[in-house]
Design a protein around this motif. Sequence first.
Motif, short mmCIF file in Angstrom:
data_model
loop_
_atom_site.label_atom_id
_atom_site.label_comp_id
_atom_site.label_asym_id
_atom_site.label_seq_id
_atom_site.Cartn_x
_atom_site.Cartn_y
_atom_site.Cartn_z
N LEU A 1 65.61 -45.81 23.69
CA LEU A 1 65.06 -46.52 24.84
C LEU A 1 65.86 -46.15 26.09
CD1 LEU A 1 63.22 -48.84 26.03
CD2 LEU A 1 65.16 -50.38 25.58
N VAL B 1 66.24 -47.37 30.15
CA VAL B 1 65.89 -48.34 31.20
C VAL B 1 66.42 -47.77 32.52
CG1 VAL B 1 65.89 -50.75 31.91
CG2 VAL B 1 66.24 -50.16 29.49
N PRO C 1 61.87 -40.57 24.97
CA PRO C 1 61.99 -41.94 24.48
C PRO C 1 61.30 -42.91 25.43
CG PRO C 1 64.07 -41.18 25.38
CD PRO C 1 63.17 -39.99 25.34
N PRO C 2 60.82 -44.05 24.95
CA PRO C 2 60.15 -45.03 25.81
C PRO C 2 61.03 -45.42 26.99
CG PRO C 2 59.97 -45.64 23.52
CD PRO C 2 60.93 -44.50 23.56
N ARG C 3 60.38 -45.63 28.14
CA ARG C 3 61.11 -46.06 29.34
C ARG C 3 60.61 -47.43 29.76
NH1 ARG C 3 61.60 -40.31 32.63
NH2 ARG C 3 62.34 -39.15 30.82
N LEU C 4 61.55 -48.32 29.90
CA LEU C 4 61.22 -49.69 30.31
C LEU C 4 61.45 -49.80 31.81
CD1 LEU C 4 62.41 -52.91 28.44
CD2 LEU C 4 61.87 -52.85 30.87
N ALA D 1 67.32 -54.12 28.02
CA ALA D 1 67.58 -53.29 26.84
C ALA D 1 67.92 -54.16 25.64
CB ALA D 1 68.73 -52.32 27.14
N ALA E 1 65.19 -53.35 22.59
CA ALA E 1 65.62 -52.37 21.59
C ALA E 1 65.89 -53.04 20.25
CB ALA E 1 66.87 -51.63 22.07
N GLU F 1 69.48 -49.14 17.24
CA GLU F 1 68.99 -48.16 18.20
C GLU F 1 69.96 -47.98 19.36
OE1 GLU F 1 64.13 -48.44 17.72
OE2 GLU F 1 65.10 -49.46 19.40
N ALA G 1 70.35 -47.48 23.36
CA ALA G 1 69.64 -47.72 24.61
C ALA G 1 70.48 -47.18 25.77
CB ALA G 1 69.39 -49.22 24.81
#
Length: 362
Positions: free
Chosen positions: A280, A282, A307-310, A331, A335, A339, A341
């Motif tokens: 993740l 951020v 990876p996913p972005r918040l 995060a 997450a 994991e 972050a």
Amino acid sequence: MTTVTGDSLVVSGWSAGSPYGLGAEAFADGVRENRDATSASGQGPYERAGTIPDFDIRGILGRKGTRSMDRATAIAVATAGMLLQTAGPGLAQDRPEDIGMVLGTGHGSVQSIMDFTRDALTGEKPFHVDPALFPNTVMNRAAGQSAIWHTLRGPNTTVAGGALTGLLALNYASRLLRQGHCEAVLCGAVEEYSAERAWLEYHGRRDETRRSAGPLGEGCALFLLEPRRRAESYGRTPVATLLGSRFIGFPEPEQAQHAVVRAVTEALKEADARPEDVALIVPSDNGGNLGGREEVALTEVFGPYRPPRLRLRRLIGDASAAAAAFQVAAALSVAAPGELALVTSVAPDGQAGCTLLRLGRT
């Protein structure tokens, strides 16, 4: 006290006062639901703002000691109280000398500074001001009052570092612990919303894209940072392990991309982690040219692996000095245990940085 060596530092508790409401649970629920917490501001140049709903200082903290308390200080005091209430033993009530506080802020209470200055300039005499309001004009008001209110007697520090403030506060707290200056630290950042701050931010933004991006946000995110063995000895389950941080300065905006790349690369190397280990990201999500350079830098580091972005700023507004602390809280909210972050931040005054966390006990 002894210098902390050979023991990892963990976040063993956290809390937040945010546009989603008071408490970590309210913040985590809002982020997971991807819910817009901004509303019509009614003041300042921006039409919307992310403010803490129904935040009434006396209603939350009581009447004693709050007559002259400013909003930023009250938010910090309330958030620290929520964190201490849920964290358990070994803190303010029974070991106050061992507990420090590192709190970040942009300017302190901008409204208080401007109100006090206006009173001095418009009154019959320059000294015809309310002396009880003077403490609100100094930057360390929120950190000092939080410690006094909750009887924290360890090191007390105020950190100001623009959008990176939350990450810098976390890093400063880790240094206090590594050097044995205290045994646990409440660290994070606070920012209040006011028309005065909104106008200051508006005129301070030269980037037209950022100026129109709005809205601003407010709140406080605080984390309890301590050595893993200490947390576990008091029955606290680590929420995350602090793996490392890096901060790089850049003299010209065009060099922001290189600074972010270098900060992330060095943080990953220090943690012996690969880009594909990160689950993740951020980012600061600044928007405009600076935000674009941050995105390009992340693409350069992670390549085809995405990876996913918040993106938090669009949900709660730009919390300025508290932005990165909220990114860390996000995060922790999203997450999964185990994991990695990565929280990144870049500021127009020439700073870039990141913090790498591993969620859960491992």
